[in-house]
Design a protein around this motif. Structure first.
Motif, mmCIF file in Angstrom:
data_model
loop_
_atom_site.group_PDB
_atom_site.id
_atom_site.type_symbol
_atom_site.label_atom_id
_atom_site.label_comp_id
_atom_site.label_asym_id
_atom_site.label_seq_id
_atom_site.Cartn_x
_atom_site.Cartn_y
_atom_site.Cartn_z
ATOM 1 N N VAL A 10 47.378 -44.064 -6.675
ATOM 2 C CA VAL A 10 46.680 -43.052 -6.103
ATOM 3 C C VAL A 10 46.875 -41.900 -7.006
ATOM 4 C CG1 VAL A 10 46.538 -41.455 -3.766
ATOM 5 C CG2 VAL A 10 46.604 -43.952 -3.685
ATOM 6 N N VAL A 11 45.798 -40.727 -7.261
ATOM 7 C CA VAL A 11 46.045 -39.727 -8.042
ATOM 8 C C VAL A 11 45.871 -38.323 -7.186
ATOM 9 C CG1 VAL A 11 45.515 -38.666 -10.319
ATOM 10 C CG2 VAL A 11 45.344 -41.242 -9.968
ATOM 11 N N ILE A 12 46.809 -37.633 -7.487
ATOM 12 C CA ILE A 12 46.571 -36.141 -6.645
ATOM 13 C C ILE A 12 46.548 -35.147 -7.992
ATOM 14 C CG2 ILE A 12 47.904 -34.672 -5.098
ATOM 15 C CD1 ILE A 12 47.272 -37.507 -3.838
ATOM 16 N N GLY A 13 45.797 -34.075 -7.534
ATOM 17 C CA GLY A 13 45.757 -32.990 -8.659
ATOM 18 C C GLY A 13 46.051 -31.694 -7.876
ATOM 19 N N LEU A 14 47.102 -31.025 -8.542
ATOM 20 C CA LEU A 14 47.589 -29.739 -8.027
ATOM 21 C C LEU A 14 47.441 -28.617 -9.181
ATOM 22 C CD1 LEU A 14 49.287 -28.213 -6.159
ATOM 23 C CD2 LEU A 14 51.299 -28.913 -7.054
ATOM 24 N N ALA A 15 46.507 -27.696 -8.585
ATOM 25 C CA ALA A 15 46.206 -26.706 -9.891
ATOM 26 C C ALA A 15 46.846 -25.353 -9.298
ATOM 27 C CB ALA A 15 44.527 -26.646 -9.743
ATOM 28 N N ALA A 16 47.209 -24.560 -10.188
ATOM 29 C CA ALA A 16 47.551 -23.288 -9.981
ATOM 30 C C ALA A 16 48.076 -22.643 -11.397
ATOM 31 C CB ALA A 16 48.909 -23.181 -9.109
ATOM 32 N N ASP A 17 48.127 -21.392 -11.136
ATOM 33 C CA ASP A 17 48.868 -20.565 -12.488
ATOM 34 C C ASP A 17 50.148 -20.893 -12.622
ATOM 35 O OD1 ASP A 17 48.577 -19.106 -14.678
ATOM 36 O OD2 ASP A 17 48.011 -17.148 -13.423
ATOM 37 N N PHE A 145 42.976 -36.716 -4.308
ATOM 38 C CA PHE A 145 43.073 -35.683 -3.114
ATOM 39 C C PHE A 145 43.322 -34.321 -4.381
ATOM 40 C CE2 PHE A 145 44.995 -32.804 -0.166
ATOM 41 C CZ PHE A 145 43.971 -32.921 0.792
ATOM 42 N N SER A 146 42.842 -33.239 -3.936
ATOM 43 C CA SER A 146 43.102 -32.146 -4.962
ATOM 44 C C SER A 146 43.441 -30.947 -4.020
ATOM 45 C CB SER A 146 42.035 -31.994 -5.756
ATOM 46 O OG SER A 146 40.770 -31.733 -5.105
ATOM 47 N N ILE A 147 44.351 -30.257 -4.651
ATOM 48 C CA ILE A 147 45.032 -29.080 -3.942
ATOM 49 C C ILE A 147 44.963 -27.905 -4.959
ATOM 50 C CG2 ILE A 147 47.258 -28.088 -2.774
ATOM 51 C CD1 ILE A 147 47.716 -31.380 -3.147
ATOM 52 N N TYR A 148 44.530 -26.625 -4.417
ATOM 53 C CA TYR A 148 44.801 -25.435 -5.424
ATOM 54 C C TYR A 148 45.600 -24.452 -4.607
ATOM 55 C CZ TYR A 148 43.271 -21.386 -8.190
ATOM 56 O OH TYR A 148 43.137 -20.549 -9.125
ATOM 57 N N LEU A 149 46.768 -23.775 -5.306
ATOM 58 C CA LEU A 149 47.448 -22.906 -4.676
ATOM 59 C C LEU A 149 47.033 -21.600 -5.254
ATOM 60 C CD1 LEU A 149 51.043 -24.039 -5.509
ATOM 61 C CD2 LEU A 149 49.965 -24.412 -3.263
ATOM 62 N N ASP A 150 46.262 -20.773 -4.333
ATOM 63 C CA ASP A 150 45.874 -19.598 -4.794
ATOM 64 C C ASP A 150 46.391 -18.237 -4.421
ATOM 65 O OD1 ASP A 150 43.825 -17.639 -5.480
ATOM 66 O OD2 ASP A 150 42.411 -18.262 -3.677
ATOM 67 N N ILE A 151 47.144 -17.933 -5.525
ATOM 68 C CA ILE A 151 48.107 -16.752 -5.156
ATOM 69 C C ILE A 151 47.487 -15.459 -5.442
ATOM 70 C CG2 ILE A 151 50.490 -15.923 -5.414
ATOM 71 C CD1 ILE A 151 50.578 -18.760 -4.422
#
Ligand code: ADP
Ligand code: G6P
Length: 355
Positions: A10-17, A145-151
């Motif tokens: 299972v592949v999860i993506g986590l994006a953020a600066d 599933f994908s997640i973006y941390l928006d700071i």
């Protein structure tokens, strides 16, 4: 070495600066799956990979096609797609997802060079974290599933100062300059990925203190896309309603400026979403159970699991506010998603965890 049809990763993506809390989030996530993640044993000490029983977290900086000198010569930043090898990223994530081990490059953050590759075996859950997990359409398609941390900029600045000044000895001016220098590429290549995320954690300055510019008290939104397979958004009191809740009173200790939750439906980049928001911070983490008991669809395995996880990692940054709280909740949702995927493959009836 293929793991066979039933064992697909299972592949999860986590994006953020960078400097936006990805490693902290990863520590919370791997803890939900039981056991801390460690660097590969006996490998390159500068490896960016973290491995636990269930999860392997790889850092997408490893797909830099240009090293530090190369970037300098060409005048491109690490955020620029031209500094990254998306073909290789795609091939390797696809291979792992299909159960095939790969020799993944290592970007050495100390030397700024590309080190000899390391072997990555297919785990149960692969997390790809970094600047561009949702940038390339082919890679995006591989994500379960994908997640973006928006700071927000104000908060990013406050955190960066804390880390780069206090821990790395950089000057205030150089931190300001490096944020400014990255901004155009951040806006062009990193930020647009949030439209593809299944969950976004957005971190803003508080609205509880008029004209606050300290960036200490935070307003955090958990934006959850509707209609995502194996993911049921969390809700407060009544699914689909619009709610505003100030829980401070007899059951929750709140010092100034208090705590305010809001919940309701919204749209985000044209998608239907549910948004849960928490402004303010907790005085006493053990009292979190009071808030937890008013939320539904948490995918906990027992009453109070969110609170227990938060107490376990009380020393992590963000444990007294919505950042830690929502990261923990997203961790539980990912565990649930994983279990549903495995159950559906096995052909067994899916029984979602009760919360
Ligand atoms: P990344 O892996 O994205 O570079 P980290 O998780 O290492 O980010 O966090 C970088 C720094 O940002 C931490 O050292 C801390 O100072 C700050 N930070 C991260 N998350 C939070 C948070 N939720 N609240 C306050 N500060 C945070
Ligand atoms: C990594 C990080 C980037 C950071 C870069 C530094 O790739 O993910 O966020 O900007 O290192 O690159 P530099 O060109 O300054 O060495």
């Amino acid at each position: 070495c293929s793991a066979g049809g039933d064992e697909k990763t299972v592949v999860i993506g986590l994006a953020a600066d960078s400097g936006c809390g990805k490693s902290t989030f990863m520590r919370r996530l791997t803890s939900v799956f039981g056991g801390a993640a460690e660097p590969p044993k006996g490998g390159n000490p500068d490896s960016n990979t973290l491995i636990s029983d269930m999860t392997t977290v790889i850092c997408l900086d490893d797909y830099h096609s240009l090293d530090r000198t190369g970037r300098k010569e060409k005048g491109v930043t690490a955020l620029d797609p031209r500094a990254n090898d998306f073909d290789l990223m795609y091939e390797q994530v696809k291979a792992i997802k299909e159960g095939v081990a790969v020799d993944k490059p290592i970007y050495n953050h100390v030397t700024g060079l590309l080190d000899p590759p390391e072997l990555i075996k297919p785990p149960k859950i692969l997390v790809i974290e970094g600047l561009h997990p949702m940038f390339d359409e082919r890679v995006r398609e591989l994500l379960d599933f994908s997640i973006y941390l928006d700071i927000s900029n104000e908060v990013k600045f406050a955190w960066k100062i804390q880390r780069d000044m206090a821990e790395r000895g950089h000057s205030l001016e150089s931190i300001k300059a490096s944020i400014e220098a990255r901004k155009p590429d951040f806006d062009a290549y990193i930020d647009p990925q949030k439209q593809y995320a299944d969950a976004v954690i957005e971190v803003l300055p508080t609205q509880l203190i008029p004209d606050d510019n300290e960036g200490k008290v935070l307003r955090v939104k958990l934006i959850m896309k509707e209609g995502v397979k194996n993911f049921n958004p969390v809700y407060l009191f009544d699914e689909g309603s619009t709610i505003s809740w100030i829980p401070c009173g007899r059951k929750l200790t709140c010092s100034y400026p208090g705590i305010k939750f809001t919940y309701g439906p919204d749209t985000y980049f044209g998608n239907e979403v549910s948004v849960l928001e928490m402004d303010g911070q907790f005085d006493r983490l053990d009292e979190l159970i009071y808030v937890e008991s008013h939320l539904s669809n948490l995918s906990t395995k027992f009453y109070g699991e969110v609170t227990q996880q938060m107490l376990k990692h009380a020393d992590f940054p963000g444990s007294n506010n919505g950042t830690g709280f929502f990261q923990t909740i997203v961790g539980l949702k990912i565990r649930d998603l994983y279990e549903q995927i495995v159950a559906s493959r096995a052909g067994a009836p899916v029984t979602a965890a009760k919360a």
